[in-house]
Design a protein around this motif. Structure first.
Motif, PDB file in Angstrom:
ATOM      1  N   ILE A 267       0.880  -1.109   0.120  1.00  0.00           N
ATOM      2  CA  ILE A 267      -0.140   0.026  -0.065  1.00  0.00           C
ATOM      3  C   ILE A 267       0.889   1.234  -0.053  1.00  0.00           C
ATOM      4  O   ILE A 267       1.467   1.608   1.199  1.00  0.00           O
ATOM      5  CB  ILE A 267      -1.087   0.018   1.256  1.00  0.00           C
ATOM      6  N   PRO A 268       1.052   1.883  -1.135  1.00  0.00           N
ATOM      7  CA  PRO A 268       1.896   3.220  -1.119  1.00  0.00           C
ATOM      8  C   PRO A 268       0.958   4.253  -0.734  1.00  0.00           C
ATOM      9  O   PRO A 268      -0.105   4.302  -1.129  1.00  0.00           O
ATOM     10  CB  PRO A 268       2.291   3.042  -2.777  1.00  0.00           C
ATOM     11  N   PHE A 269       1.729   5.265  -0.128  1.00  0.00           N
ATOM     12  CA  PHE A 269       1.098   6.493   0.225  1.00  0.00           C
ATOM     13  C   PHE A 269       1.980   7.713  -0.275  1.00  0.00           C
ATOM     14  O   PHE A 269       3.072   7.450  -0.253  1.00  0.00           O
ATOM     15  CB  PHE A 269       0.698   6.904   1.747  1.00  0.00           C
ATOM     16  N   GLU A 270       1.334   8.761  -0.605  1.00  0.00           N
ATOM     17  CA  GLU A 270       1.939   9.959  -0.773  1.00  0.00           C
ATOM     18  C   GLU A 270       2.050  10.523   0.491  1.00  0.00           C
ATOM     19  O   GLU A 270       1.997   9.953   1.379  1.00  0.00           O
ATOM     20  CB  GLU A 270       1.376  10.988  -1.741  1.00  0.00           C
ATOM     21  N   PHE A 271       2.506  12.040   0.597  1.00  0.00           N
ATOM     22  CA  PHE A 271       2.540  12.573   1.785  1.00  0.00           C
ATOM     23  C   PHE A 271       1.214  12.458   2.369  1.00  0.00           C
ATOM     24  O   PHE A 271       0.005  12.815   2.279  1.00  0.00           O
ATOM     25  CB  PHE A 271       2.802  14.130   1.533  1.00  0.00           C
ATOM     26  N   VAL A 272       1.234  12.207   3.917  1.00  0.00           N
ATOM     27  CA  VAL A 272       0.010  12.032   4.847  1.00  0.00           C
ATOM     28  C   VAL A 272       0.429  12.976   6.005  1.00  0.00           C
ATOM     29  O   VAL A 272       1.253  12.476   6.831  1.00  0.00           O
ATOM     30  CB  VAL A 272      -0.043  10.559   5.061  1.00  0.00           C
ATOM     31  N   PRO A 273      -0.423  14.088   6.198  1.00  0.00           N
ATOM     32  CA  PRO A 273      -0.122  14.744   7.355  1.00  0.00           C
ATOM     33  C   PRO A 273      -0.425  14.008   8.736  1.00  0.00           C
ATOM     34  O   PRO A 273       0.568  14.227   9.663  1.00  0.00           O
ATOM     35  CB  PRO A 273      -1.195  15.699   7.225  1.00  0.00           C
ATOM     36  N   GLU A 274      -1.131  12.996   8.749  1.00  0.00           N
ATOM     37  CA  GLU A 274      -1.544  12.394   9.934  1.00  0.00           C
ATOM     38  C   GLU A 274      -0.816  10.920  10.003  1.00  0.00           C
ATOM     39  O   GLU A 274      -1.254   9.892  10.194  1.00  0.00           O
ATOM     40  CB  GLU A 274      -2.943  12.004  10.520  1.00  0.00           C
ATOM     41  N   VAL A 275       0.532  10.926   9.361  1.00  0.00           N
ATOM     42  CA  VAL A 275       1.149   9.607   9.105  1.00  0.00           C
ATOM     43  C   VAL A 275       1.401   8.653  10.289  1.00  0.00           C
ATOM     44  O   VAL A 275       1.475   7.396  10.322  1.00  0.00           O
ATOM     45  CB  VAL A 275       2.588   9.986   8.488  1.00  0.00           C
ATOM     46  N   TYR A 276       1.506   9.573  11.524  1.00  0.00           N
ATOM     47  CA  TYR A 276       1.455   8.591  12.855  1.00  0.00           C
ATOM     48  C   TYR A 276       0.413   7.688  13.125  1.00  0.00           C
ATOM     49  O   TYR A 276       0.480   6.847  13.795  1.00  0.00           O
ATOM     50  CB  TYR A 276       1.650   9.826  14.027  1.00  0.00           C
TER      51      TYR A 276
END
Length: 380
Positions: A267-276
């Motif tokens: 599962i790739p993601f780009e920039f995620v502000p709530e990555v935590y």
């Protein structure tokens, strides 16, 4: 009314996330005596914007090339760290510094809080030239103290015992140095639902061991090579790869996932502000030793596997969270890391000691609130 300015700069996301946390804490505790301003001054004109882009490029180079980082660290001390600081930021990049100071003049702050060495240097220049009463506070978001932090700030704030000792060794005046607990954003503190909750939120399979991989905002270190190593695993596994602002890598991983066997969920993601929150959903976080990414993982009680550190800053993070606090392991070799993950899939209890050590950290503490209290109660 006192004006408190919290400055922002992108040179890696750690400078931004810590500034966000301090800003949140100030806004929660402010009163009618203060006006709180947040600003990325680099966005005010083309020259400063290009300088921020230069800082971003340097950060990317440091992540991908340890030699580049080493040269940077050595360069800091060519003429003595403070003399080199003045040469680089007061002479070579004098135009950028002067423009930054001019923007500070327009804002006319009484207190400035910086999380980057360039902004704190420029803030000191503003104070010394235009407003002697202004107080300049530098917060060091790293777990050590490098040579380019300006010693003329009014207060220099660190987040652990080693950094405090290093600040004194670097000849910061003792009365200027303050130590607080680790700083984290309120969103990290509020990530308190169980693993299942966040797996559902981000469509991560419930029944597979889940590994998150990240390299900071630019994904320029070991993420790609470790993803390609982990897809060799012949056991059920979810691989959550945070490509951040690296669009080319994100597209490559999206194409890769189409050809993988059923046991692998990529599962790739780009920039995620709530990555935590994604970190909380996973069983293990594989990353370079970026101070804030590691801290987020530790605070949501997900064990870490450090696969790379580019410089003395990141090495200090590795030493603190792996060797001292024992929140995970350091494995730089991707083949050995794959074997470690395979063993954890078969026996997840191998991670229990790291989780227990992460639980020992007092999550009710937050250095951002300590800074806000100091600023609002003592300086205002």
């Amino acid at each position: 009314m006192k004006k408190i300015l919290v400055t922002f700069v992108e040179a890696g996301m750690g400078h931004i996330t810590t500034a966000q946390a301090i800003l949140e804490a100030l806004n929660l505790n402010k009163n009618e005596q203060v006006e709180i301003i947040s600003k990325n001054i680099f966005h005010e004109n083309a020259v400063l914007s290009n300088y921020e882009k230069f800082l971003i490029k340097e950060t990317k180079k440091a992540s991908s090339n340890p030699l580049h980082s080493r040269v940077q660290q050595i360069s800091m001390h060519l003429l003595g760290s403070q003399n080199t600081l003045k040469l680089v930021n007061g002479v070579i990049y004098k135009k950028q510094k002067d423009l930054y100071v001019e923007e500070l003049k327009k804002l006319d702050p009484d207190i400035i809080i910086d999380t980057h060495y360039f902004t704190s240097f420029a803030s000191v220049c503003f104070r010394d030239t235009y407003k002697k009463s202004c107080k300049v506070i530098a917060y060091d978001p790293d777990n050590n103290v490098h040579g380019w932090w300006c010693k003329k700030v009014d207060y220099f704030i660190v987040n652990n015992d080693l950094a405090y000792k290093q600040a004194l060794k670097a000849k910061f005046a003792k009365e200027k140095v303050k130590q607080v607990f680790f700083i984290t954003r309120q969103g990290v503190v509020n990530t308190n639902q169980n693993k299942s909750f966040y797996r559902k939120k981000y469509n991560i399979p419930e029944n597979k061991f889940a590994v998150k991989l990240a390299d900071g905002a630019y994904a320029k270190a070991k993420l790609k090579s470790f993803v390609y190593e982990l897809i060799k695993i012949n056991k059920p596994i979810s691989i959550i790869a945070i490509a951040g602002k690296n669009k080319l890598l994100y597209n490559e991983l999206c194409n890769l996932k189409k050809s993988l066997p059923e046991n692998i969920t990529l599962i790739p993601f780009e920039f995620v502000p709530e990555v935590y929150e994604i970190c909380k959903a996973c069983d293990l976080f594989i990353t370079k030793a970026g101070p804030n990414a590691v801290l987020d993982s530790v605070f949501v009680e997900t064990p870490i596997l450090i696969n790379y550190y580019a410089n003395q800053i990141e090495e200090a993070t590795n030493n603190l969270f792996v060797n001292t606090l024992k929140c995970g392991v350091t494995i730089k070799n991707k083949h050995k890391a794959r074997k470690f993950v395979e063993n954890c899939i078969d026996n997840p209890s191998l991670l229990n000691d790291y989780i227990e050590n992460e639980k020992k950290l007092d999550k009710t503490k937050n250095g951002a609130y300590e800074i806000a209290k100091f600023v609002l109660e003592e300086l205002v």
